[in-house]
Motif scaffolding. Structure first.
Motif, PDB file in Angstrom:
ATOM      1  N   ARG A  23       0.884  -1.338   0.120  1.00 27.06           N
ATOM      2  CA  ARG A  23      -0.223   0.011   0.161  1.00 27.06           C
ATOM      3  C   ARG A  23       0.936   1.614   0.332  1.00 27.06           C
ATOM      4  NH1 ARG A  23      -1.684   3.494   3.457  1.00 27.06           N
ATOM      5  NH2 ARG A  23      -0.285   3.410   5.066  1.00 27.06           N
ATOM      6  N   ILE A  24       1.980   1.045   0.793  1.00 21.29           N
ATOM      7  CA  ILE A  24       3.083   2.318   1.040  1.00 21.29           C
ATOM      8  C   ILE A  24       3.279   2.854  -0.235  1.00 21.29           C
ATOM      9  CG2 ILE A  24       4.700   3.570   1.876  1.00 21.29           C
ATOM     10  CD1 ILE A  24       4.265   2.054   4.889  1.00 21.29           C
ATOM     11  N   LEU A  26       2.930   1.803  -3.192  1.00 22.63           N
ATOM     12  CA  LEU A  26       1.542   2.249  -4.409  1.00 22.63           C
ATOM     13  C   LEU A  26       1.607   4.157  -3.761  1.00 22.63           C
ATOM     14  CD1 LEU A  26      -0.986  -0.777  -5.159  1.00 22.63           C
ATOM     15  CD2 LEU A  26       0.984   0.332  -6.537  1.00 22.63           C
ATOM     16  N   GLU A  27       1.586   4.129  -3.050  1.00 22.73           N
ATOM     17  CA  GLU A  27       1.254   5.753  -2.545  1.00 22.73           C
ATOM     18  C   GLU A  27       2.235   6.413  -3.162  1.00 22.73           C
ATOM     19  OE1 GLU A  27      -0.650   9.464  -1.726  1.00 22.73           O
ATOM     20  OE2 GLU A  27      -1.301   6.915  -1.871  1.00 22.73           O
ATOM     21  N   LEU A  28       3.523   5.870  -2.780  1.00 13.84           N
ATOM     22  CA  LEU A  28       4.881   6.760  -3.703  1.00 13.84           C
ATOM     23  C   LEU A  28       4.863   7.202  -4.696  1.00 13.84           C
ATOM     24  CD1 LEU A  28       7.888   5.297  -1.088  1.00 13.84           C
ATOM     25  CD2 LEU A  28       6.710   7.450  -1.261  1.00 13.84           C
ATOM     26  N   GLU A  30       2.105   5.874  -7.139  1.00 14.22           N
ATOM     27  CA  GLU A  30       1.288   6.728  -8.358  1.00 14.22           C
ATOM     28  C   GLU A  30       0.875   8.525  -7.148  1.00 14.22           C
ATOM     29  OE1 GLU A  30      -1.681   4.592  -7.604  1.00 14.22           O
ATOM     30  OE2 GLU A  30      -0.873   2.656  -8.836  1.00 14.22           O
ATOM     31  N   GLY A  31       1.821   8.542  -6.149  1.00 16.06           N
ATOM     32  CA  GLY A  31       1.162  10.098  -5.588  1.00 16.06           C
ATOM     33  C   GLY A  31       2.274  10.692  -5.322  1.00 16.06           C
ATOM     34  N   SER A  77      10.294   2.804  -3.684  1.00 16.03           N
ATOM     35  CA  SER A  77       9.196   2.178  -4.004  1.00 16.03           C
ATOM     36  C   SER A  77       9.177   0.557  -4.728  1.00 16.03           C
ATOM     37  CB  SER A  77       8.742   3.040  -5.401  1.00 16.03           C
ATOM     38  OG  SER A  77       7.184   2.519  -5.185  1.00 16.03           O
TER      39      SER A  77
END
Length: 222
Positions: A23-24, A26-28, A30-31, A77
Motif C-alpha cells: 500500500r505504501i 503504491l502511494e509513493l 502513484e502519488g 518504491s
C-alpha cells in the motif's frame, strides 16, 4: 506442533507486513512520485524564463536535486514492492530493481539464468526477491564491490540462486557471533518460511556468496 504454529504465526506477520508495504509503495509511486515529477517539469519551465544567470543557475540546481529525489523515491518504491513481480515475473522484477540499484550505488549487477523460468506463487517470488534485495543492500553497505553476479538455475521442481560479489569479504562465524549481520538471519528465516534454504559463505579479500534453493510449487501453494 509448537514449531508449526510458530512458523504459521511468522508467515502471517510477514504476509500482513507485505500488504501494508504494498500500500505504501503504491502511494509513493502513484502519488508522491507523480507530484515530484510535476514540480520537476515546472522548475524546468521556469528556468527557461529566468534572465538573471545566477537565478537561472540556482533553478537548474534545484531541478537537478528534484530529479535525484525522484530517482530515490522510485528506488524506495521498488524496494518496498516490485509491481512487475506479478506481471512480468521474478527475474524481470529483479532486473528492474537492479537498474535503479546500479544508478544509486554504482554497482553493476550481472544476470545469468539457466533453464526456463517457472511460475511461482507471489509469496514465494516475494521471498526470493526480498532475500536478493537484502543481499544487494548488504553488498552496497559492506562489501566495497564494483559488480555483482546473480545466477539463476531453473530445474523442474527447484530453483537455485547464487548472489556473488567480488568485494572484501568477511568472517561469517565471527560476524554471526557478534550479531552484527542481522540481515543474514532475516534472509535465512524468509527462506525457511517459504520452504527453502539460504546459505552464506565468505572469504576475506575473495568476496561473498549467498546461495538460495527453493522448491517450485503450483500457483496458489506456498
Amino acid at each position: 506442533m509448537a514449531l508449526k504454529d510458530g512458523n504459521e504465526a511468522s508467515t502471517y506477520i510477514i504476509q500482513s507486513q507485505e500488504e501494508e508495504i504494498k500500500r505504501i509503495a503504491l502511494e509513493l509511486h502513484e502519488g508522491i512520485s507523480q507530484n515530484l515529477y510535476s514540480l520537476y517539469t515546472g522548475l524546468g519551465f521556469l528556468e527557461t524564463g529566468i534572465e538573471d544567470p545566477h537565478m537561472r543557475s540556482y533553478a537548474k540546481e534545484m531541478a537537478t536535486l528534484m530529479e535525484r529525489t525522484i530517482q530515490e523515491v522510485r528506488l524506495l518504491s521498488v524496494e518496498l514492492y516490485p509491481n512487475t513481480l506479478t506481471t512480468l515475473g521474478l527475474i524481470s522484477a529483479l532486473k528492474s530493481y537492479s537498474k535503479l540499484y546500479t544508478s544509486t550505488f554504482g554497482i553493476l549487477v550481472n544476470f545469468e539464468s539457466t533453464g526456463d523460468e517457472k511460475v511461482m506463487s507471489e509469496r514465494k517470488s516475494m521471498a526470493v526477491f526480498r532475500v536478493c534485495q537484502e543481499a544487494l543492500i548488504n553488498i552496497a553497505k559492506y562489501a566495497d564491490a564494483t559488480n555483482v553476479t546473480i545466477r539463476f538455475t531453473w530445474e523442474e521442481k527447484l530453483v537455485k540462486i547464487q548472489i556473488e560479489d567480488y568485494g572484501k569479504g568477511f568472517d561469517v562465524i565471527e560476524v554471526m557471533k557478534r550479531n552484527h549481520f542481522t540481515g543474514i538471519a532475516a534472509m535465512k528465516e524468509r527462506m525457511v518460511l517459504a520452504g527453502g534454504k539460504c546459505h552464506v559463505t565468505s572469504e576475506l579479500a575473495n568476496g561473498t556468496t549467498v546461495s538460495i534453493s527453493l522448491p517450485i510449487q503450483r500457483e496458489g501453494e506456498f
